[in-house]
Design a protein around this motif. Structure first.
Motif, PDB file in Angstrom:
ATOM      1  N   GLN A   1      32.661  20.020  46.162  1.00 24.08           N
ATOM      2  CA  GLN A   1      32.879  20.224  44.814  1.00 24.08           C
ATOM      3  C   GLN A   1      33.053  21.550  44.482  1.00 24.08           C
TER       4      GLN A   1
ATOM      5  N   ASP B   1      37.374  26.135  46.183  1.00 25.02           N
ATOM      6  CA  ASP B   1      38.470  26.623  44.992  1.00 25.02           C
ATOM      7  C   ASP B   1      39.408  25.716  44.278  1.00 25.02           C
ATOM      8  N   GLU B   2      39.482  25.804  42.940  1.00 26.47           N
ATOM      9  CA  GLU B   2      40.278  24.951  42.188  1.00 26.47           C
ATOM     10  C   GLU B   2      41.786  24.896  42.415  1.00 26.47           C
ATOM     11  N   SER B   3      42.271  25.979  43.640  1.00 27.84           N
ATOM     12  CA  SER B   3      43.693  25.891  43.834  1.00 27.84           C
ATOM     13  C   SER B   3      43.877  24.721  44.916  1.00 27.84           C
TER      14      SER B   3
ATOM     15  N   ALA C   1      35.379  15.494  36.926  1.00 25.51           N
ATOM     16  CA  ALA C   1      36.571  16.433  37.004  1.00 25.51           C
ATOM     17  C   ALA C   1      36.934  16.629  35.547  1.00 25.51           C
TER      18      ALA C   1
ATOM     19  N   SER D   1      38.176  20.647  34.942  1.00 25.69           N
ATOM     20  CA  SER D   1      38.762  20.942  35.880  1.00 25.69           C
ATOM     21  C   SER D   1      40.531  21.081  35.771  1.00 25.69           C
ATOM     22  N   GLN D   2      41.060  22.298  36.409  1.00 25.63           N
ATOM     23  CA  GLN D   2      42.264  22.406  36.523  1.00 25.63           C
ATOM     24  C   GLN D   2      42.689  22.016  37.993  1.00 25.63           C
ATOM     25  N   ARG D   3      41.891  21.410  38.887  1.00 27.33           N
ATOM     26  CA  ARG D   3      42.593  21.059  40.043  1.00 27.33           C
ATOM     27  C   ARG D   3      43.456  20.146  39.985  1.00 27.33           C
TER      28      ARG D   3
END
Length: 363
Positions: free
Chosen positions: A316, A319-321, A343, A348-350
């Motif tokens: 979890q 990193d969201e990249s 998410a 989340s921006q994942r």
């Protein structure tokens, strides 16, 4: 945990072997000499017993261990160890074989009766485990699989609790052997191991009875073969749980549904929508799931959990990249839906890809 794969496979066998080694060592302390045949017989019996205690402990679903390895893998170890301990029991019985002479003699010694009682209990345990509760050993054989499908799963769930009875039979079997009853170190170790496992098992059962109760707030068909159930606590708040975790559901007063517990992944996550309720999506795939047609809003249930390590914190916190790909087949969507809902809740921006395979268009 370092070397997680190694410990997942070997933690419980090591526990069984370590307790066996201490018992065998304590037994041999009081024996100046011993025949090879007797050593093999007693060793096989003692190792079978410590393995039986260990698989009983696994069956108590210890959450402090489960969170590291996952219940499915623990149950695989449980199954393999059960096969091995059965072979050890067979070896012990062959080496100590006196048939059923005690019946003809009319003596009915406690040592013999408890030994045979444990053996017969073990046969039932093996039968229910292999031919009803687990597919590990039978699903690849069409004839065995067909035989398994005819079994009453709920009855076999009840019979599979006999390890506790078998443990007590073996304990008194060993305790009533004169050469061992006088060995204080052996009896103390034997009693400590037995009391710990049997005590843990009963404490687990007591905790089950004391778990908070839930109302079935909603139940409806999501597809022709899928039920959606939403539970709300009668009092207080829902427990904290991670996306993708699962609970055992025990209905307490629903007509036409047994009280045996069954595990299901949550399709909900702790979000604004599910801030004090837990949702499950359950596919009709057996006697118990088919009986959900009898459930109705207002029924009472107990939820045991959460269990699982499908979406652990270290994943979890990536990193969201780092993108995620969620793979699901059929009802396997439920934990993935839980992850996706989480998410969305946290903003989340994942980049997340969901690949979902289905057999039927209506699903």
């Amino acid at each position: 945990m370092k070397n997680k794969e190694f410990w997942a496979d070997w933690l419980f066998p090591i526990i069984a072997l370590s307790s066996f080694a201490t018992l065998l060592g304590a037994m041999l302390l009081n024996m100046p000499s011993i025949r090879v045949g007797d050593l093999v017989s007693w060793s096989s019996g003692l190792l079978a017993y410590t393995s039986m205690l260990t698989v009983t402990f696994i069956g108590s679903r210890p959450r402090f261990i489960e969170k590291h390895f996952g219940m499915p893998h623990m149950f695989e170890v449980h199954g393999v160890m059960s096969i091995m301990l059965t072979l050890l029991v067979v070896l012990h019985v062959i080496l100590q074989w006196t048939a059923f002479s005690f019946i003809a003699d009319g003596t009915w010694p406690v040592v013999t009766l408890t030994g045979w009682g444990a053996a017969f209990a073990l046969i039932l345990i093996m039968f229910t485990g292999m031919f009803s509760l687990s597919g590990m050993f039978v699903n690849n054989n069409p004839k065995l699989r067909k035989f398994k499908e005819k079994q009453n799963r709920e009855l076999n769930l009840w019979l599979h609790r006999l390890p506790v009875v078998a443990n007590l039979f073996v304990y008194f079997h060993l305790f009533n052997l004169d050469m061992l009853r006088e060995n204080t170190i052996f009896i103390v170790l034997l009693s400590v191991y037995t009391v710990f496992v049997v005590g843990y098992y009963f404490m687990w059962k007591i905790k089950l009875r004391l778990l908070p109760k839930y109302n079935l707030g909603k139940i409806y068909k999501g597809t022709p073969s899928l039920y959606v159930l939403e539970f709300e606590p009668k009092e207080g708040q829902i427990p904290e749980y991670n996306p993708g975790e699962y609970f055992w559901i025990y209905f307490k007063d629903a007509n036409g549904i047994t009280k045996e517990g069954h595990p299901f992944s949550t399709s909900s996550s702790i979000t604004d929508r599910f801030n004090n309720s837990i949702e499950f999506m359950i596919k009709e795939a057996g006697d118990w799931t088919n009986s959900l047609m009898n459930a109705k809003a207002g029924d009472t249930a107990v939820l045991e959990g959460p269990y699982g390590d499908m979406f652990p914190p270290h994943i979890q916190e990536l990193d969201e990249s780092v993108p995620f790909t969620l793979l699901a087949g059929g009802i396997g969507l439920t934990p993935m839906l839980s992850i996706a809902r989480n998410a969305h809740q946290i903003g989340s921006q994942r980049e997340i890809h969901l690949v979902w395979g289905l057999s039927w268009e209506e699903d």
